[in-house]
Design an enzyme around this catalytic site. Structure first.
Site, PDB file in Angstrom:
ATOM      1  N   ALA A   1       0.871  -1.171   0.000  1.00  0.00           N
ATOM      2  CA  ALA A   1       0.000   0.000   0.000  1.00  0.00           C
ATOM      3  C   ALA A   1       0.907   1.219   0.000  1.00  0.00           C
ATOM      4  CB  ALA A   1      -0.886  -0.008   1.228  1.00  0.00           C
ATOM      5  N   CYS A   2       0.364   2.416  -0.241  1.00  0.00           N
ATOM      6  CA  CYS A   2       1.267   3.513  -0.482  1.00  0.00           C
ATOM      7  C   CYS A   2       0.662   4.881  -0.277  1.00  0.00           C
ATOM      8  CB  CYS A   2       1.767   3.479  -1.923  1.00  0.00           C
ATOM      9  SG  CYS A   2       2.354   1.901  -2.426  1.00  0.00           S
TER      10      CYS A   2
END
Lengths: 501, 372, 144
Positions: free
Chosen positions: B12-13
Site C-alpha cells: 500500500a502507499c
C-alpha cells in the site's frame, strides 16, 4: 443362437414393498429391460439389457427402483477386470469395433481439480458482485494489435467481425441427427436467450432453427453435410471442423437408423443412409490448404463472420494451433481427450489425444511468445463440468469454453454412454418419435438458461473474490492459479506456481 | 543491497506530485513536506522521488540512473554500456550518510546517446525502441545492475526508508526541477529492496502507484508479449511499460492510453447515447482487454510534458487533485496538498476511471525560458 | 374458467397422470398405501390414449354447454354456474349411462360391476393444481 457371454453391467433392484406395478418403468424403458407380464400385470427386469440410463428409476412414482453398477464379477483380477472381459466378449460376439458415446470415462488426471483459484485478502479488496457490475462479456474474433486514429481523433482501425458473448460459455458442436430436434431447439433457444451461441455440428441447420441463425456457429466438416450458401449466410460464425477430442484422427459416422426424413432433408443425404464424414477433409492435406478453405469461407460470407478452426488436442497441438492462427483463423477451438461424442470407437476415445488443460497451457503461452495471441480467440472444449473449470480455463488463457456434456446433463442426460444406439431414453440422442417426445424444449430451454445463469452467478462471485470486475482481467492471468499434485514439468507447461509459492 | 525478489509483493502507499505548469524549477522541500503528512501510508521499507528538468546541461542525452548490487555489478555494466550506447558523461550520484539509511547500492549515472550505427538494420529504426530493449537487456542480463530511470533531463532517486531520509540521503534539496513526484511504500513483507521502491521508470514515463492490481498477471503477459519482459514483479513496472507501449509505440494520446487502462464498464458503454463514442469505447475494450487494469489503484504518471493522475474504475484507492497559481498537485490525501502551499484555489477528488492530466503550458514555458 | 389442456406432442405415455389421479381420489396418505388397498382403488378420471408414438391424456373438458348435464335423467350431473365445473353426484346417479353416450370426448368412465358412473374429472376439488398436471413429468398437461 449361442449363449451370450457378455456379463451384465447393472443390477436392477426393485423393492417389492414399494412397487405398485403401475408399469411406468416398462413404458419408459427403450432397451427392453423392464417388462410387464400381460397375463397378470406383474413387472420384471431382464438385467442383461439394462444400460443404466436411470430413466425408470427417475420416473418410478414410489422410488421402488435402483439400478446400480454391478461389482466385479467372478474372481478378482486387477488387470483382467470385468470391464476388460466384457469388452472382449462383446467383440468376440460381434466382430466389430467397440462403440461408445460421451467423453472418456477413464480416470485420466483432471488438472482442473489440481488447480486452485485465488482470492483477495486485505492487500486488495474483493469486490461484491451484488453491489458492483461484474463483467463476463467476451468477444471472440481477431483483435488488432493497436488502434490508430486520424487527425480528428476518430479511430481508423476497423475491427474484424466478432462474436459477442454475455457469458464465455458456448454450447459445443452437436449435430441435429446425433441429437434430437428438441435437444437442438433447446440449445439454440437457450443460447439466443442467454446471449451466447450454439454450434450446429456437421448436421446442417434444421429449418425450424433458422430463426436462431444469428446465434449459430455453423460447422463445415469433412462430410460437408448441409452446407449451402444459405447455411453459411444464416450464421454468426463458421467453424471448420478438423478434429474432435473424442475421436481425433477419424471421421464421423451417423448410423442410418438416425437418418430420419427430417435429418435426411437437413443433411441433404438419402433417408436411412449412413452419414459418413471422412477422416480428413479431402481438400485439406496441409496447412496452406486450410488457409485456402478459411479464405474461401471468408469470401463466401463477405468477410462478415469470424472463421473458427476446431482441432482435437493432440501431441503437436502447439504448432497446429499456431499454424491455424497464421492461416487466418479468427477463432481456434481445441477439444481435449475428455471431449464428448455421440458415437466414437471406444479405443480412440479413451486413448488418443491429450488433456485440454496442458494443450491450452502450451498453446496460449506459445501464441503470446510469438506475439500473435490477439490474432485469434481460443475456445476450449472437453469435459468442462462447472463454473470453476471455466474460470480456471480462462485464467490459463482461454477466451471461452465449449460445453457439450454439461449442457446435455442439464437437459436430462444420465451418461449411460449409449448415444450411438439411437435409443436415448431421455429423448436427447435419438430420432425415434416415441423417445424424442420426452424432451419438451420448453423445459429444455428453461433448464439450460438456468444452468448458464447459475454458472454466471458463480463466475461473478469468484471474479469479485479475486478483486476483479471484468473477465478481461482473468484471461491468461495465471497468477490467479496455484497447482498441487503436479510434477515440475506439468506446472511449467501450465505456467503456474505450486500452491504455497 | 538485498537481492531481487522473484515473486510479487503487495504494497500500500502514499503518493504526491507537484507540477509547475510554467516550467519554473524548484527544489525537493515542497514535495518532502507533502510526503511528511502521509507517514502512516508507508512503513519505511521503500520511498522514492522522480524529478523532471534536473539536467538542463545534459538535456539531449538520456540519463541512466543505475543501481548496482556492488562494484562488480557496476564494472560489468561499464564494460557492457559502450558496446550498446555512447556514454557522453558519467558520475557517481552524490549522497550523504544518513541515519536509518543503510545497505545502499552503488549509485551511478550515465548520460548516453544512441549511436546512429546501432540503428543500422534495426527494425523499426527507432532509437527509443532500441534504448528500451537495451534497458531490458541490462535489467535481465547484466548481473547486479539495474536501470532505475532512463529519460532525458529527469531522474529517479529511490531506496529503502521513509521519504524524508531518502531525500536527505540523495541531497535532493540541491536539485531543481519543474515536476516532482514522490512515493512512500508499505510493502507487506519484511526487508526492502532498493530497486523495488517507486517510482518506476522507462524513458520519460515514471509511475508511482498506490494499489494492488488483481489483473497483474494479464497485464504482465500483455506487455511481455509486446517486448517488455517484467523483471521486478511490481504493478508500477507494468504500468510504466504500458504507458510507454500505448503512448509512444501505439501513439495513443494520454487520455486514450488511460482509457485503455481504465475503460468504462459495459453497463455504461451500453447506455452511451453518443454512438461515435460508444463505438470508440467498444473498440478500445475489445482491442485493449489485456491493458485493462483491475483491482484497486491510484496512479500518478510523470512524463516530460506533465503528470497524469488516474484511478481504478471503482475508485478503491484515494487520489486528490488541486490547483493553485501556476502549480498543479496530485496526492493520496488532500492534506498533503494543503501542507505545501496552504488552501488550494481548486481541489477535487479524482473520479473513478477518469484521468486528470496536468500539462506544461508551452507558452508560459517559452516565455520563462526567454526571460531567464 | 381454468381448464386442463393436453399437449399431445409432449405426452410420453408414462401414465403417471392416471396413477396420481387414482392416488388423489383414494383418500390415502401415500401412493403405496393407496395401491395396496385394492378393494377401494378408484378408477382414474384421466386416461391416456395411445397409438404408436402418439399419445395424450384425456379427461372431462367441463364443457360450457355440457351434453352430459342435458342428458342426465336423475339430476346427478350438474354444472356449477359460478365456476363452470361439471359435477357428478354419485348418490343421485341411477346408472343409465346417458351421459357416457352423450360425451363427445369419452371423458366419463363407467363401473361395470356397480353399473354406475364411477369417475369423472372433478379438477381435484378445484383447489390448486390438479394432481395429473402437477405430476406430469414433461409438462404435457397444463392447467390454465
Amino acid at each position: 443362437m449361442p449363449l451370450s457371454l457378455i456379463p451384465a453391467e447393472f443390477n436392477v433392484q426393485r423393492d417389492a414393498d414399494l412397487c405398485i406395478e403401475c408399469g411406468v418403468c416398462t413404458r419408459q424403458c427403450a432397451h427392453g429391460c423392464q417388462n410387464i407380464d400381460p397375463e397378470d400385470g406383474s413387472v420384471s427386469s431382464d438385467e442383461k439389457l439394462c444400460v443404466g440410463c436411470q430413466r425408470c428409476v427417475t420416473l418410478c412414482p414410489t422410488g421402488a427402483l435402483q439400478v446400480v453398477q454391478r461389482a466385479e464379477q467372478g474372481r478378482y483380477h486387477a488387470v483382467w477386470n470385468t470391464g476388460a472381459r466384457r469388452a472382449i466378449a462383446r467383440q468376440a460376439e460381434s466382430g466389430g469395433m467397440l462403440l461408445t458415446g460421451m467423453g472418456a470415462d477413464k480416470p485420466f488426471p483432471l488438472y482442473w481439480d489440481r488447480l486452485f483459484l485465488n482470492a483477495s485478502q486485505v492487500t486488495n479488496p474483493s469486490i461484491d458482485p451484488l453491489r458492483e457490475p461484474m463483467e463476463l462479456r467476451t468477444f471472440l474474433g481477431a483483435k488488432p494489435d493497436k488502434i490508430e486514429f486520424d487527425q480528428q481523433g476518430k479511430p481508423l482501425t476497423k475491427l474484424s467481425p466478432q462474436l459477442e458473448l454475455e457469458i464465455p460459455v458456448i454450447f459445443s458442436a452437436m449435430s441435429y441427427g446425433s441429437i434430437s430436434l428438441s435437444a437442438a431447439m433447446s440449445l439454440a433457444r437457450a443460447a439466443a436467450e442467454s446471449g451466447t451461441y450454439f454450434n450446429t455440428g456437421e448436421g446442417g441447420l434444421h429449418r425450424s432453427l433458422a430463426q436462431y441463425g444469428s446465434n449459430a456457429i455453423v460447422q463445415v466438416a469433412s462430410g460437408r453435410f448441409g452446407v449451402t450458401p444459405a447455411y453459411l449466410e444464416n450464421s454468426a460464425a463458421v467453424e471448420i471442423k478438423i478434429g474432435q477430442g473424442a475421436k481425433p484422427g477419424i471421421g464421423g459416422h451417423l448410423p442410418g437408423e438416425k437418418v430420419s426424413a427430417d435429418v435426411s432433408a437437413t443433411r441433404m443425404i438419402p433417408q436411412g443412409a449412413d452419414a459418413i464424414s471422412p477422416a480428413p477433409h479431402h481438400d485439406i492435406y496441409s496447412i496452406e490448404d486450410l488457409k485456402q478453405l478459411i479464405y474461401a469461407l471468408k469470401e463466401a460470407t463477405g468477410y462478415s463472420k469470424p472463421i473458427s478452426v476446431k482441432i482435437a488436442a493432440v501431441h503437436n497441438v502447439v504448432p497446429i494451433a499456431s499454424g491455424a492462427v497464421r492461416a487466418g483463423a479468427d477463432i481456434v477451438a481445441m477439444d481435449g481427450v475428455r471431449g464428448g461424442s455421440g458415437a466414437t470407437p471406444t479405443m480412440i476415445r479413451d486413448n488418443v489425444g491429450i488433456p485440454i488443460e496442458l494443450a491450452l497451457g502450451a498453446v496460449d503461452a506459445q501464441l503470446r511468445k510469438d506475439g500473435i495471441r490477439h490474432r485469434a480467440s481460443l475456445v476450449v472444449a472437453g469435459g468442462f463440468r462447472n463454473s470453476a473449470d471455466v474460470m480456471k480455463a480462462i485464467a490459463l488463457g482461454a477466451d471461452a469454453v465449449y460445453i457439450g456434456t454439461a449442457a446435455l446433463i442439464g437437459l436430462g442426460c444420465h451418461m449411460c454412454q449409449k448415444c450411438y444406439t439411437g435409443k436415448c431414453t431421455w429423448g436427447i440422442a435419438t430420432q425415434d418419435p416415441y423417445l424424442t417426445k420426452r424432451l419438451n424444449p420448453e423445459i429444455g430451454v428453461r433448464r439450460l438458461k438456468n444452468l448458464l445463469r447459475a454458472w454466471g452467478l458463480e463466475m461473478k462471485e469468484m471474479l469479485g473474490g479475486m478483486g476483479m470486475n471484468s473477465i478481461d482481467s482473468l484471461r491468461g492471468n495465471r497468477e490467479m492459479l496455484r497447482g498441487i499434485d503436479m510434477t515440475e514439468q506439468e506446472l511449467e507447461i501450465l505456467g503456474v506456481l505450486p500452491a504455497g509459492r | 543491497m538485498h537481492r531481487l525478489p522473484d515473486f510479487k509483493i503487495p504494497a500500500a502507499c502514499g503518493t504526491a506530485g507537484i507540477l509547475d505548469r510554467t516550467g519554473r524549477r524548484f527544489n525537493s522541500e515542497d514535495v518532502v513536506r507533502a510526503m511528511s503528512v502521509m507517514r502512516e501510508r508507508g512503513n519505511g521499507l521503500g520511498a522514492g522521488f522522480v524529478v523532471y528538468g534536473i539536467y538542463p546541461e545534459h538535456a539531449e542525452e538520456y540519463a541512466l540512473h543505475i543501481m548496482a548490487m556492488d562494484q562488480a555489478g557496476l564494472d560489468r555494466l561499464r564494460e557492457y554500456l559502450p558496446t550498446a550506447l555512447e556514454v557522453v558523461h558519467d558520475e557517481e550520484i552524490p549522497t550523504r550518510p544518513t541515519p536509518t539509511i543503510h545497505d545502499e547500492p552503488v549509485l551511478w549515472r550515465f548520460f548516453v546517446r544512441v549511436p546512429e550505427k546501432r540503428l543500422v538494420g534495426v527494425e523499426p529504426r527507432d532509437e527509443r525502441d532500441y534504448l528500451v530493449s537495451t534497458i531490458m537487456f541490462i535489467n535481465q542480463e547484466v548481473e547486479g545492475a539495474y536501470v532505475a530511470s532512463s529519460g532525458k533531463n529527469m531522474g529517479v532517486f529511490k531506496g529503502v526508508g521513509y521519504p524524508e531520509p531518502i531525500a536527505e540521503f540523495y541531497r535532493l534539496e540541491e536539485y531543481l526541477g519543474h515536476l516532482w513526484v514522490s512515493h512512500t511504500r508499505f510493502p507487506t513483507n519484511t526487508g526492502g529492496w532498493w530497486g523495488g521502491a517507486h517510482p518506476f521508470d522507462v524513458l520519460e514515463w515514471s509511475i508511482v502507484h498506490n494499489g494492488e492490481l488483481s489483473s497483474y498477471g494479464v497485464n504482465k503477459r500483455y506487455v511481455e508479449s509486446n517486448g517488455y519482459p517484467c523483471t521486478l514483479f511490481t504493478d508500477s513496472e507494468v504500468i510504466s511499460y504500458m504507458f510507454d507501449l500505448l503512448c509512444r509505440r501505439h501513439k495513443l494520446s494520454i487520455e486514450m492510453a488511460c482509457l485503455a487502462m481504465a475503460c468504462p464498464e459495459w453497463e455504461d458503454i451500453d447506455r452511451e447515447p453518443d454512438l461515435t463514442r460508444k463505438h470508440l469505447l467498444t473498440l478500445m475494450r475489445q482491442t485493449y482487454a489485456g491493458a485493462l487494469l483491475n483491482g484497486p489503484f491510484a496512479v500518478i504518471a510523470g512524463y516530460d510534458g506533465g503528470m497524469v493522475g488516474f484511478c481504478d474504475r471503482l475508485k478503491l484507492r484515494p487520489l486528490a487533485a488541486a490547483i493553485k497559481g501556476d502549480r498543479s498537485y496530485l496526492a493520496s490525501e488532500e492534506a498533503a496538498i494543503w501542507a505545501v502551499d496552504g488552501e488550494p484555489e481548486e481541489s477535487w477528488p479524482i473520479d473513478a476511471g477518469k484521468p486528470v492530466v496536468f500539462t506544461l503550458e508551452e507558452e508560459k514555458v517559452a516565455s520563462l525560458a526567454h526571460s531567464c | 374458467m381454468k381448464r386442463i389442456y393436453t399437449k399431445e406432442e409432449y405426452c410420453i405415455g408414462c401414465r403417471l397422470c392416471e396413477i396420481y389421479c387414482i392416488f388423489e381420489h383414494s383418500g390415502h396418505q401415500t401412493l403405496v398405501k393407496a395401491f395396496r388397498d385394492e378393494e377401494n382403488l378408484p378408477e382414474p378420471a384421466v386416461m391416456v390414449e395411445e397409438e404408436g408414438p402418439i399419445s395424450f391424456a384425456l379427461q372431462c373438458r367441463h364443457c360450457e354447454d355440457a351434453p352430459c348435464v342435458a342428458a342426465c335423467i336423475a339430476g346427478a350431473m350438474t354444472r356449477d354456474p359460478e365456476t363452470g365445473v361439471v359435477h357428478h353426484d354419485a348418490e343421485k346417479c341411477v346408472g343409465c349411462w346417458s351421459c357416457v353416450m352423450m360425451c363427445p370426448f369419452g371423458g366419463i368412465h363407467i363401473d361395470l360391476e356397480e353399473g354406475k358412473v364411477v369417475s369423472k374429472c372433478d379438477l381435484c376439488g378445484e383447489e390448486g393444481i390438479p394432481a395429473c398436471v402437477l405430476h406430469c413429468p414433461n409438462e404435457a398437461l397444463v392447467y390454465e
